[in-house]
Design a protein around this motif. Structure first.
Motif, PDB file in Angstrom:
ATOM      1  N   VAL A 151       0.851  -1.188   0.000  1.00  0.00           N
ATOM      2  CA  VAL A 151       0.000   0.000   0.000  1.00  0.00           C
ATOM      3  C   VAL A 151       0.889   1.241   0.000  1.00  0.00           C
ATOM      4  O   VAL A 151       1.849   1.326   0.769  1.00  0.00           O
ATOM      5  N   THR A 152       0.581   2.206  -0.849  1.00  0.00           N
ATOM      6  CA  THR A 152       1.404   3.411  -0.938  1.00  0.00           C
ATOM      7  C   THR A 152       1.178   4.300   0.281  1.00  0.00           C
ATOM      8  O   THR A 152       0.095   4.322   0.874  1.00  0.00           O
ATOM      9  N   ALA A 153       2.207   5.056   0.630  1.00  0.00           N
ATOM     10  CA  ALA A 153       2.142   5.933   1.802  1.00  0.00           C
ATOM     11  C   ALA A 153       1.037   6.970   1.666  1.00  0.00           C
ATOM     12  O   ALA A 153       0.430   7.388   2.668  1.00  0.00           O
ATOM     13  N   GLU A 154       0.731   7.388   0.429  1.00  0.00           N
ATOM     14  CA  GLU A 154      -0.278   8.415   0.201  1.00  0.00           C
ATOM     15  C   GLU A 154      -1.676   7.967   0.630  1.00  0.00           C
ATOM     16  O   GLU A 154      -2.539   8.796   0.945  1.00  0.00           O
ATOM     17  N   LYS A 155      -1.909   6.650   0.640  1.00  0.00           N
ATOM     18  CA  LYS A 155      -3.231   6.131   1.008  1.00  0.00           C
ATOM     19  C   LYS A 155      -3.391   5.945   2.515  1.00  0.00           C
ATOM     20  O   LYS A 155      -4.485   5.649   2.997  1.00  0.00           O
ATOM     21  N   ILE A 156      -2.307   6.130   3.267  1.00  0.00           N
ATOM     22  CA  ILE A 156      -2.319   5.819   4.698  1.00  0.00           C
ATOM     23  C   ILE A 156      -2.345   7.105   5.522  1.00  0.00           C
ATOM     24  O   ILE A 156      -1.593   8.048   5.246  1.00  0.00           O
ATOM     25  N   THR A 157      -3.222   7.129   6.521  1.00  0.00           N
ATOM     26  CA  THR A 157      -3.291   8.249   7.456  1.00  0.00           C
ATOM     27  C   THR A 157      -2.961   7.739   8.849  1.00  0.00           C
ATOM     28  O   THR A 157      -3.575   6.778   9.322  1.00  0.00           O
ATOM     29  N   VAL A 158      -1.990   8.367   9.502  1.00  0.00           N
ATOM     30  CA  VAL A 158      -1.626   8.001  10.869  1.00  0.00           C
ATOM     31  C   VAL A 158      -2.396   8.902  11.833  1.00  0.00           C
ATOM     32  O   VAL A 158      -2.231  10.126  11.808  1.00  0.00           O
ATOM     33  N   VAL A 159      -3.251   8.287  12.646  1.00  0.00           N
ATOM     34  CA  VAL A 159      -4.036   9.044  13.628  1.00  0.00           C
ATOM     35  C   VAL A 159      -3.830   8.402  14.996  1.00  0.00           C
ATOM     36  O   VAL A 159      -4.363   7.329  15.271  1.00  0.00           O
ATOM     37  N   PRO A 160      -3.064   9.039  15.872  1.00  0.00           N
ATOM     38  CA  PRO A 160      -2.879   8.469  17.210  1.00  0.00           C
ATOM     39  C   PRO A 160      -4.210   8.433  17.958  1.00  0.00           C
ATOM     40  O   PRO A 160      -5.089   9.268  17.730  1.00  0.00           O
ATOM     41  N   ILE A 161      -4.354   7.470  18.840  1.00  0.00           N
ATOM     42  CA  ILE A 161      -5.583   7.371  19.623  1.00  0.00           C
ATOM     43  C   ILE A 161      -5.587   8.486  20.666  1.00  0.00           C
ATOM     44  O   ILE A 161      -4.677   8.592  21.484  1.00  0.00           O
ATOM     45  N   TYR A 162      -6.623   9.317  20.616  1.00  0.00           N
ATOM     46  CA  TYR A 162      -6.722  10.405  21.574  1.00  0.00           C
ATOM     47  C   TYR A 162      -7.167   9.863  22.926  1.00  0.00           C
ATOM     48  O   TYR A 162      -8.151   9.126  23.020  1.00  0.00           O
ATOM     49  N   THR A 163      -6.450  10.211  23.962  1.00  0.00           N
ATOM     50  CA  THR A 163      -6.794   9.804  25.319  1.00  0.00           C
ATOM     51  C   THR A 163      -7.110  11.055  26.121  1.00  0.00           C
ATOM     52  O   THR A 163      -6.250  11.928  26.281  1.00  0.00           O
ATOM     53  N   ASP A 164      -8.332  11.150  26.587  1.00  0.00           N
ATOM     54  CA  ASP A 164      -8.807  12.351  27.266  1.00  0.00           C
ATOM     55  C   ASP A 164      -8.343  12.334  28.725  1.00  0.00           C
ATOM     56  O   ASP A 164      -9.062  11.886  29.625  1.00  0.00           O
ATOM     57  N   VAL A 165      -7.124  12.800  28.951  1.00  0.00           N
ATOM     58  CA  VAL A 165      -6.560  12.827  30.303  1.00  0.00           C
ATOM     59  C   VAL A 165      -6.041  14.224  30.602  1.00  0.00           C
ATOM     60  O   VAL A 165      -5.726  14.998  29.694  1.00  0.00           O
ATOM     61  N   GLN A 166      -5.964  14.538  31.871  1.00  0.00           N
ATOM     62  CA  GLN A 166      -5.405  15.800  32.311  1.00  0.00           C
ATOM     63  C   GLN A 166      -4.261  15.526  33.272  1.00  0.00           C
ATOM     64  O   GLN A 166      -4.424  14.759  34.231  1.00  0.00           O
ATOM     65  N   VAL A 167      -3.134  16.155  33.021  1.00  0.00           N
ATOM     66  CA  VAL A 167      -1.979  16.005  33.900  1.00  0.00           C
ATOM     67  C   VAL A 167      -2.144  16.954  35.076  1.00  0.00           C
ATOM     68  O   VAL A 167      -2.334  18.157  34.901  1.00  0.00           O
ATOM     69  N   GLN A 168      -2.086  16.405  36.273  1.00  0.00           N
ATOM     70  CA  GLN A 168      -2.177  17.236  37.464  1.00  0.00           C
ATOM     71  C   GLN A 168      -0.863  17.997  37.682  1.00  0.00           C
ATOM     72  O   GLN A 168       0.206  17.578  37.230  1.00  0.00           O
ATOM     73  N   LYS A 169      -0.952  19.113  38.387  1.00  0.00           N
ATOM     74  CA  LYS A 169       0.218  19.972  38.575  1.00  0.00           C
ATOM     75  C   LYS A 169       1.388  19.223  39.201  1.00  0.00           C
ATOM     76  O   LYS A 169       2.543  19.404  38.823  1.00  0.00           O
ATOM     77  N   ASP A 170       1.089  18.365  40.162  1.00  0.00           N
ATOM     78  CA  ASP A 170       2.150  17.651  40.876  1.00  0.00           C
ATOM     79  C   ASP A 170       2.135  16.155  40.548  1.00  0.00           C
ATOM     80  O   ASP A 170       2.282  15.315  41.430  1.00  0.00           O
ATOM     81  N   SER A 171       1.939  15.829  39.251  1.00  0.00           N
ATOM     82  CA  SER A 171       1.814  14.421  38.869  1.00  0.00           C
ATOM     83  C   SER A 171       3.117  13.642  39.015  1.00  0.00           C
ATOM     84  O   SER A 171       3.100  12.440  39.254  1.00  0.00           O
ATOM     85  N   THR A 172       4.264  14.305  38.830  1.00  0.00           N
ATOM     86  CA  THR A 172       5.530  13.581  38.910  1.00  0.00           C
ATOM     87  C   THR A 172       5.665  12.914  40.271  1.00  0.00           C
ATOM     88  O   THR A 172       5.499  13.544  41.306  1.00  0.00           O
ATOM     89  N   LYS A 173       5.944  11.625  40.251  1.00  0.00           N
ATOM     90  CA  LYS A 173       6.063  10.863  41.496  1.00  0.00           C
ATOM     91  C   LYS A 173       7.319  11.267  42.273  1.00  0.00           C
ATOM     92  O   LYS A 173       8.368  11.546  41.689  1.00  0.00           O
ATOM     93  N   LYS A 174       7.190  11.304  43.576  1.00  0.00           N
ATOM     94  CA  LYS A 174       8.351  11.503  44.456  1.00  0.00           C
ATOM     95  C   LYS A 174       8.848  10.116  44.859  1.00  0.00           C
ATOM     96  O   LYS A 174       8.269   9.456  45.712  1.00  0.00           O
ATOM     97  N   MET A 175       9.879   9.667  44.193  1.00  0.00           N
ATOM     98  CA  MET A 175      10.335   8.286  44.346  1.00  0.00           C
ATOM     99  C   MET A 175      11.416   8.162  45.420  1.00  0.00           C
ATOM    100  O   MET A 175      12.567   8.557  45.207  1.00  0.00           O
ATOM    101  N   ALA A 176      11.028   7.660  46.561  1.00  0.00           N
ATOM    102  CA  ALA A 176      11.990   7.421  47.634  1.00  0.00           C
ATOM    103  C   ALA A 176      12.386   5.949  47.616  1.00  0.00           C
ATOM    104  O   ALA A 176      11.652   5.101  47.111  1.00  0.00           O
ATOM    105  N   PRO A 177      13.565   5.610  48.165  1.00  0.00           N
ATOM    106  CA  PRO A 177      13.933   4.189  48.259  1.00  0.00           C
ATOM    107  C   PRO A 177      12.901   3.428  49.084  1.00  0.00           C
ATOM    108  O   PRO A 177      12.277   3.974  49.988  1.00  0.00           O
ATOM    109  N   GLY A 178      12.702   2.175  48.762  1.00  0.00           N
ATOM    110  CA  GLY A 178      11.740   1.363  49.501  1.00  0.00           C
ATOM    111  C   GLY A 178      10.960   0.463  48.574  1.00  0.00           C
ATOM    112  O   GLY A 178      11.359   0.215  47.430  1.00  0.00           O
TER     113      GLY A 178
END
Length: 357
Positions: A151-178
């Motif tokens: 199949v030629t590239a011209e016939k193909i459309t790449v559409v990522p799956i949209y995921t309806d999420v919101q990143v919270q302000k403090d989403s990054t995990k605080k990773m302590a040993p354990g």
């Protein structure tokens, strides 16, 4: 533009379902969007003023195939549709291609991944893809697989799956040993290869502190429960069944790392969901690996079905909290800047335009 979608997702007939609500989005970018779904009972559900879902009726799959064929044929005679789009290149793809050629309508075949590969299914898939006017895929990886079929590239459309999420302000995990809490959120089916995770954990040193929560259900549950006992992992592994809503939020909030060990994956929406809570993923080289998850930048990518590589990645996440912190920060930033719903809907329209005859 009027679009006729041949789907297999019965939840589209339920107004309040997540997939039905996603279908409503299309009503904002086309004049009419009609979805045909195989089911036992013939029914019609108006999802909005311009989006309608129709149940085919039919006692079994064979009957539903023919009732869907007749139903689509009737709709095409009744009014002019611009494009038929099909959910997959198998059952719905065959219907779509046959009816599109019969009625001189454009047809777009969607490809989310290769599923249950057998000689017959592969032959059917290849035939429908090659006879489609346009092909929509979810990733560059799948685009290359479709191009490999000629199949030629011209016939193909790449559409990522949209995921309806919101990143919270403090989403990054605080990773302590354990102790490290790993999660898997998945259907318990062979292609997800969850047993690989159990074998990887079974080889870890006894001094390492970890747990694994398996969220989901499916035909492999009994086998996986037996494997947990066989490997002596009862103290570490829990089966939570399906979780949604606030239950799933609690799972993500308390997790340190997601595991996805599929042998094949179209995209991997769960990785985006987990990432919005700051949970990075160790995953096999499938789906969005390489496009969204960049190895050692915002997650870890290992070879498919490689127990030792998976075990090494798990061990590093357990022992190196700074490394895990970096991955958490990386996936949060990635999710924050993923394509918007507006962009994704525009890409859908681009694909339909390619398929118009």
């Amino acid at each position: 533009m009027k679009i006729l979608n041949i789907s297999i997702d019965k939840d589209i007939l339920k107004r309040d379902s997540a997939v039905a609500q996603r279908m409503v989005w299309f009503g904002g970018v086309v004049d009419k969007y009609t979805i045909i779904v195989p089911c036992d009972e013939k029914k019609e559900v108006a999802l909005s003023d311009s989006v309608f879902s129709l149940g085919s009726g039919g006692k079994n799959k064979i009957m539903q195939f023919f009732t869907m064929f007749r139903l689509v044929q009737q709709l095409l005679k009744k009014e002019k549709y611009s494009v038929i789009t099909t959910q997959d290149p198998y059952f719905t793809g065959l219907l779509g291609v046959l009816l599109a050629k019969k009625n001189d309508v454009g047809v777009e075949v969607q490809v989310h991944g290769w599923n249950k590969e057998t000689f017959f299914r592969n032959a059917l898939r290849n035939w429908t893809i090659r006879h489609a006017n346009g092909v929509r895929v979810v990733s560059k990886r799948m685009k290359q697989k479709v191009q490999d079929l000629g199949v030629t590239a011209e016939k193909i459309t790449v559409v990522p799956i949209y995921t309806d999420v919101q990143v919270q302000k403090d989403s990054t995990k605080k990773m302590a040993p354990g102790k490290r809490r790993f999660i898997t959120v998945s259907r318990l089916v062979p292609v997800k290869n969850i047993v690989l995770q159990l074998h990887a954990f079974a080889g870890l040193g006894k001094e390492l502190d970890w747990s694994l929560d398996i969220v989901g259900d499916g035909p492999e549950k009994d086998m996986l429960e037996k494997k947990v006992k066989e490997l002596g992992l009862e103290e570490y592994v829990s089966f939570l069944g399906w979780c949604d809503g606030q239950d799933l939020v609690r799972v993500y909030n308390s997790a340190d790392c997601l595991l996805l060990t599929s042998n094949s994956e179209g995209w991997g929406r769960v990785i985006i969901e987990a990432g919005s809570y700051g949970v990075p993923t160790i995953m096999t080289d499938v789906g969005l690996a390489g496009e969204v998850v960049k190895n050692e930048e915002n997650g870890i990518v290992v070879a498919i079905n490689n127990t030792s590589a998976l075990r090494s990645a798990i061990e590093r996440v357990i022992l190196d909290s700074d490394y895990l912190q970096k991955l958490s920060a990386g996936i949060v930033e990635t999710v924050r800047y993923l394509p918007t719903k507006k962009y994704v809907l525009e890409k859908y329209v681009d694909g339909w335009k390619k398929a118009i005859t």
